[in-house]
Design a protein around this motif. Sequence first.
Motif, short mmCIF file in Angstrom:
data_model
loop_
_atom_site.label_atom_id
_atom_site.label_comp_id
_atom_site.label_asym_id
_atom_site.label_seq_id
_atom_site.Cartn_x
_atom_site.Cartn_y
_atom_site.Cartn_z
N LYS A 1 -8.48 1.44 8.64
CA LYS A 1 -7.52 2.53 8.82
C LYS A 1 -8.24 3.84 9.05
O LYS A 1 -7.84 4.65 9.90
CB LYS A 1 -6.60 2.65 7.60
N HIS B 1 -9.72 -0.18 3.23
CA HIS B 1 -9.06 0.87 4.02
C HIS B 1 -9.97 1.43 5.13
O HIS B 1 -9.63 2.43 5.74
CB HIS B 1 -8.64 2.03 3.10
N ASP C 1 -4.76 10.42 -0.60
CA ASP C 1 -4.02 9.16 -0.64
C ASP C 1 -4.81 8.07 -1.35
O ASP C 1 -4.27 7.31 -2.16
CB ASP C 1 -3.70 8.71 0.79
N LEU C 2 -6.10 7.98 -1.04
CA LEU C 2 -6.95 6.96 -1.67
C LEU C 2 -7.00 7.14 -3.18
O LEU C 2 -6.88 6.17 -3.94
CB LEU C 2 -8.36 7.04 -1.09
N ARG D 1 -4.83 8.76 -5.12
CA ARG D 1 -3.51 8.49 -5.72
C ARG D 1 -3.26 6.99 -5.86
O ARG D 1 -2.72 6.53 -6.87
CB ARG D 1 -2.42 9.12 -4.86
N GLU D 2 -3.66 6.23 -4.84
CA GLU D 2 -3.43 4.79 -4.89
C GLU D 2 -4.24 4.14 -6.01
O GLU D 2 -3.75 3.28 -6.73
CB GLU D 2 -3.77 4.14 -3.56
N LYS D 3 -5.51 4.56 -6.14
CA LYS D 3 -6.36 3.96 -7.17
C LYS D 3 -5.85 4.30 -8.56
O LYS D 3 -5.98 3.51 -9.49
CB LYS D 3 -7.80 4.46 -7.00
N ARG D 4 -5.26 5.50 -8.69
CA ARG D 4 -4.75 5.88 -10.00
C ARG D 4 -3.46 5.16 -10.32
O ARG D 4 -3.11 4.99 -11.47
CB ARG D 4 -4.53 7.40 -10.03
N SER E 1 0.83 -1.20 0.00
CA SER E 1 0.00 0.00 0.00
C SER E 1 0.87 1.25 0.00
O SER E 1 1.90 1.33 0.69
CB SER E 1 -0.91 0.00 1.24
N SER E 2 0.46 2.23 -0.81
CA SER E 2 1.19 3.50 -0.89
C SER E 2 0.60 4.55 0.05
O SER E 2 1.03 5.70 0.03
CB SER E 2 1.17 4.01 -2.32
N LEU E 3 -0.37 4.15 0.85
CA LEU E 3 -1.01 5.09 1.75
C LEU E 3 -0.07 5.50 2.88
O LEU E 3 0.69 4.67 3.40
CB LEU E 3 -2.29 4.49 2.34
N ARG E 4 -0.13 6.76 3.25
CA ARG E 4 0.66 7.23 4.37
C ARG E 4 0.05 6.75 5.69
O ARG E 4 -1.14 6.46 5.76
CB ARG E 4 0.73 8.75 4.36
#
Length: 239
Positions: free
Chosen positions: A193, A190, A233-234, A236-239, A2-5
């Motif tokens: 989180k 998510h 963040d969500l 950006r991750e989906k893209r 996951s790229s989420l912070r």
Amino acid sequence: MSSLRSSAELKAAAKEHMFGHYGTAIGAWLLVTVSTMFFSFAALAFAEDTTTIVGMCIYMAISFAVSVLTGLFSSGSAYFYLKIVCGQHVTVNDIFCGFRFYPDKALLIQAWIALFIYLFDLPRFITASRLPDPPGKQELLLYIACIVLSLIIPVIIKLFYGQVFFLLHDFPQYTTRELLATSRRLTSGHRLKLLYIYISFLPYLIPCLLSCGIAMLWVLPYINATLAEFYLDLVREKR
């Protein structure tokens, strides 16, 4: 991976972006609060005695209508904090952009959310109206269970549809149904989180209580900015 912070990173970013904007955010929040209270008191002044079935129905209908109107402010708040976390200049007037940008969709979104919440809150009203005086043990336990249900449902709604007003301004071409569905997809995997982020702010309630709510003027913008960071963040991750 996951790229989420992390929650701490989101909060740190929110603090950084909020620097220099707290005055504007507090002014915007006060204007929204005063406006919402005005609508609420003006509308509920027409409500009849809530001890009767008819009076309760009138009260519920008016309360629902006022709740739907708050969708315009929720839309404006999402726009306001998106601009802040994206590093754009904001003004107090931005909080009212929900009245200018896609108000029809904002009202429809809020109507759906409010309907869902009110349906699950209905048992509490019905139980309260039938409570004997004094209430028995079973009646009291049933009423407490209804209260717990009415508190849990809004949290669940937030976990599934908390991104919908952010999405409204990023993807205005989407229909109301598509916006709601996209919010569900974005938060899939998510939600725990997001729940943790909400829970992590609970300690901030202590200074709010000790200051008779004054600290809330700073805490609420901080929370809203953190949620906007989470939304980015969500996406950006989906893209």
